[in-house]
Design a protein around this motif. Sequence first.
Motif, mmCIF file in Angstrom:
data_model
loop_
_atom_site.group_PDB
_atom_site.id
_atom_site.type_symbol
_atom_site.label_atom_id
_atom_site.label_comp_id
_atom_site.label_asym_id
_atom_site.label_seq_id
_atom_site.Cartn_x
_atom_site.Cartn_y
_atom_site.Cartn_z
ATOM 1 N N ASN A 33 0.840 -1.185 0.000
ATOM 2 C CA ASN A 33 0.000 0.000 0.000
ATOM 3 C C ASN A 33 0.882 1.245 0.000
ATOM 4 O OD1 ASN A 33 -2.629 -1.351 0.291
ATOM 5 N ND2 ASN A 33 -1.858 -1.911 2.341
ATOM 6 N N ALA A 34 0.333 2.350 -0.444
ATOM 7 C CA ALA A 34 1.084 3.603 -0.461
ATOM 8 C C ALA A 34 1.659 3.884 0.916
ATOM 9 C CB ALA A 34 0.180 4.749 -0.898
ATOM 10 N N GLY A 35 2.932 4.228 0.971
ATOM 11 C CA GLY A 35 3.599 4.531 2.235
ATOM 12 C C GLY A 35 4.341 3.356 2.829
ATOM 13 N N ASP A 36 4.060 2.106 2.374
ATOM 14 C CA ASP A 36 4.838 0.957 2.843
ATOM 15 C C ASP A 36 6.287 1.122 2.396
ATOM 16 O OD1 ASP A 36 2.553 -0.087 3.882
ATOM 17 O OD2 ASP A 36 2.298 -1.665 2.377
ATOM 18 N N LYS A 37 7.184 0.460 3.114
ATOM 19 C CA LYS A 37 8.607 0.607 2.796
ATOM 20 C C LYS A 37 9.286 -0.758 2.695
ATOM 21 C CE LYS A 37 9.108 5.248 4.772
ATOM 22 N NZ LYS A 37 9.885 6.118 5.686
ATOM 23 N N PHE A 38 10.376 -0.795 1.877
ATOM 24 C CA PHE A 38 11.112 -2.045 1.663
ATOM 25 C C PHE A 38 12.565 -1.713 1.353
ATOM 26 C CE2 PHE A 38 9.633 -0.488 -2.374
ATOM 27 C CZ PHE A 38 10.683 -0.701 -3.260
ATOM 28 N N THR A 39 13.418 -2.710 1.414
ATOM 29 C CA THR A 39 14.814 -2.572 1.014
ATOM 30 C C THR A 39 15.142 -3.640 -0.023
ATOM 31 O OG1 THR A 39 15.507 -3.974 2.873
ATOM 32 C CG2 THR A 39 15.604 -1.581 3.196
ATOM 33 N N LEU A 40 16.171 -3.379 -0.823
ATOM 34 C CA LEU A 40 16.648 -4.337 -1.814
ATOM 35 C C LEU A 40 18.044 -4.804 -1.443
ATOM 36 C CD1 LEU A 40 15.553 -2.537 -5.115
ATOM 37 C CD2 LEU A 40 14.412 -4.467 -3.972
ATOM 38 N N GLY A 41 18.274 -6.102 -1.577
ATOM 39 C CA GLY A 41 19.576 -6.676 -1.252
ATOM 40 C C GLY A 41 20.061 -7.607 -2.349
ATOM 41 N N ASN A 42 21.088 -8.376 -2.019
ATOM 42 C CA ASN A 42 21.737 -9.267 -2.976
ATOM 43 C C ASN A 42 22.231 -8.471 -4.182
ATOM 44 O OD1 ASN A 42 22.678 -11.876 -3.453
ATOM 45 N ND2 ASN A 42 20.922 -12.419 -4.724
ATOM 46 N N VAL A 58 29.719 -4.209 -7.221
ATOM 47 C CA VAL A 58 30.031 -2.806 -7.463
ATOM 48 C C VAL A 58 29.215 -1.901 -6.549
ATOM 49 C CG1 VAL A 58 28.290 -2.443 -9.270
ATOM 50 C CG2 VAL A 58 30.408 -1.127 -9.309
ATOM 51 N N CYS A 59 28.153 -2.436 -5.957
ATOM 52 C CA CYS A 59 27.262 -1.637 -5.102
ATOM 53 C C CYS A 59 27.686 -1.638 -3.634
ATOM 54 C CB CYS A 59 25.828 -2.153 -5.208
ATOM 55 S SG CYS A 59 25.195 -2.247 -6.881
ATOM 56 N N GLY A 60 28.638 -2.485 -3.291
ATOM 57 C CA GLY A 60 29.058 -2.533 -1.900
ATOM 58 C C GLY A 60 29.462 -3.926 -1.480
ATOM 59 N N ALA A 61 29.859 -4.069 -0.216
ATOM 60 C CA ALA A 61 30.292 -5.353 0.321
ATOM 61 C C ALA A 61 29.117 -6.317 0.383
ATOM 62 C CB ALA A 61 30.884 -5.151 1.715
ATOM 63 N N PRO A 62 29.397 -7.626 0.428
ATOM 64 C CA PRO A 62 28.302 -8.602 0.562
ATOM 65 C C PRO A 62 27.409 -8.263 1.747
ATOM 66 C CG PRO A 62 30.369 -9.730 0.119
ATOM 67 C CD PRO A 62 30.720 -8.284 0.336
#
Length: 375
Positions: A177-186, A190-194
């Motif tokens: 729903n609008a306003g929910d939040k999430f993160t992306l991993g894996n 080049v994007c950072g450490a494991p």
Amino acid sequence: HANFTPPAAAACSLAAGGGPTAGAIFVAGTGGKAAKLNATTGIAEGSITGLFAGGNILTADSASGHLYAGGGLTALHEYSWPGSTATEVSKTTLPTGPLGLAVNGISGNVYVSTGSNPNVEVWGAISGHHSKETFGPTAKPVFAAALGLAVDRSDGDLLVLDKGGNEKQEITFPGFNAGDKFTLGNLPSVCGAPGTETAQIEYSVSLIGEAVQSALQTLCGSTNVSASGSGAATVEFKGSLEKTPESLLSITTQIGTGTGTVKRTAGGHVTGLYRYKENGEPDNFTEGPDAGTNVISGISFTSQFASEVAVDNSGKATDGNIYLALGGSATHEVKVYNKNGNPLTTITKYKEGSTGTGSEKTFTGEICGVAVDPS
């Protein structure tokens, strides 16, 4: 190198008969037609109509001799054609029109690639050819666009002509729903450490592509990744990640009860011919410039939907040789490699007449179809 004039206009895709149809060449053209020619004389021995009007892809079972035809419509037709009249044996519904077709003459399995799926699908050797599985029970390779398929009957290897392109992954948000939040991993290295994850991303139907892009570019750089979309987000890896396979992103809900999903819509590959074992594992070439890898690279074509690959399954001295027709108005040749990946020759000429005894001519038209007589 004989020269035949087929009855089907704009002849492109070719297939060589086998078993009951040995000694025949099948030719597809525009107008929803396909023709059967005598491979020795070039005389037409029959034709079929009612296929996709824009052109079709052909392949033939080297054991049963059955012809398979598919085009822009969502159907795969199977014909028995031992004489002058073709009989439709089965008609299988596909999600979208096929880009590539091949048949394993030993198992009878039919391999199909479509524009809507980055994988190759395997249709079992049963009546109606019901869907069996995604190619590769052990490993499931993905492609940018598998435009040509062929099977090496000696070992069951599948050869895939991939147009190449960047890896693309689609993120969907069921239950968000609008306003929910999430993160992306894996994320790529080049994007950072494991273990690195993005900052929390707020879900908004109309702005989700922009929000995902901002979060990824903060870590990965603005040239290495982009994202777009409304409702769902499509992520494309480029820059230093161009045309390379990437791990599937992970999504973790931080606020809300939605369960996001991630799937590949295109695999990251350089343009080339890829070889795989029946279980989907890479089968590396042992000779040529690309020895030690499962891809013959350094090839290009300008007409991505008019290119084919064929394998010599004759059991003779040339068995296993690979032939590539790389479509495009500027490409007037057929490239030939041995089974191990070593370049052998490039065919650029033919002799006029059905017996190939006339004067030698250079190909001037688009070479978009190739087939090898299995006998």
